[in-house]
Design a protein around this motif. Sequence first.
Motif, PDB file in Angstrom:
ATOM      1  N   ARG A 173       0.789  -1.125   0.149  1.00 14.00           N
ATOM      2  CA  ARG A 173       0.003   0.130  -0.146  1.00 14.00           C
ATOM      3  C   ARG A 173       0.918   1.231  -0.150  1.00 14.00           C
ATOM      4  O   ARG A 173       0.559   2.285  -0.646  1.00 14.00           O
ATOM      5  CB  ARG A 173      -0.829   0.062   1.217  1.00 14.00           C
ATOM      6  N   ASP A 177       0.932   3.993  -2.834  1.00 11.82           N
ATOM      7  CA  ASP A 177       0.294   5.641  -2.442  1.00 11.82           C
ATOM      8  C   ASP A 177       1.550   6.307  -3.075  1.00 11.82           C
ATOM      9  O   ASP A 177       1.262   7.577  -3.929  1.00 11.82           O
ATOM     10  CB  ASP A 177       0.293   5.571  -0.927  1.00 11.82           C
ATOM     11  N   GLU A 183      -7.445   5.126  -3.135  1.00 13.57           N
ATOM     12  CA  GLU A 183      -8.270   4.307  -2.916  1.00 13.57           C
ATOM     13  C   GLU A 183      -9.674   4.345  -3.569  1.00 13.57           C
ATOM     14  O   GLU A 183     -10.159   5.670  -3.386  1.00 13.57           O
ATOM     15  CB  GLU A 183      -8.590   3.801  -1.175  1.00 13.57           C
TER      16      GLU A 183
END
Length: 200
Positions: A173, A177, A183
């Motif tokens: 993640r 990012d 998301e």
Amino acid sequence: MSTIRSYRPADLEALYDVCIRTGHNGGDATGLYQDPRILPDIFTGPYLALRPELAFVLADEEDRAVGYIIGAADTPAFVDDFRRDWLPTVAGRYPEGSGAGRDAQRIRELHHPEWMWHEELAEYPAHLHIDLLPEAQGKGAGRALMGTYLAALRERGVRRVHLGMSAANHGARAFYDRLGFRELHRTGDGGGVTLGRETD
């Protein structure tokens, strides 16, 4: 020194191995399944068979595959092809309704590929999977693979892409990012997350 190149059929077993060795939140999934090939038979093999033009390999100095990025430019079309052309080639190895625990869950996913797509993703038609062995991580190779894949999507006129991941994979993640993914969707139990971004 690693290089990025197009997939070759001779890479198949090495890419299956990468998938298995990174298949548990980025860690080794070998001992988690009765037949760990269920993972690449869902998440790697169909892309190599059905969309080889979007399969790129990270190769080490000896031209051994240590990572890859794969995917599809049109996810609904890929789901249809998966069901029609891929599932019959592997279904006999994993009969529908068989297995227990993790195996049963994966076998359900194999036989019902519609889980890959839902209407919330209509503006993000492409998707991808990226996996690198631990020794290939942290050196910029993941970013380079992503750049190669996004460029291939742009050449095909695709403006947005999504990916699915386990919410427990915190390292992945953080990587996504940094690359500008945001998301889009979270499963009801919160265990799965869908991220997306523009291809440019």
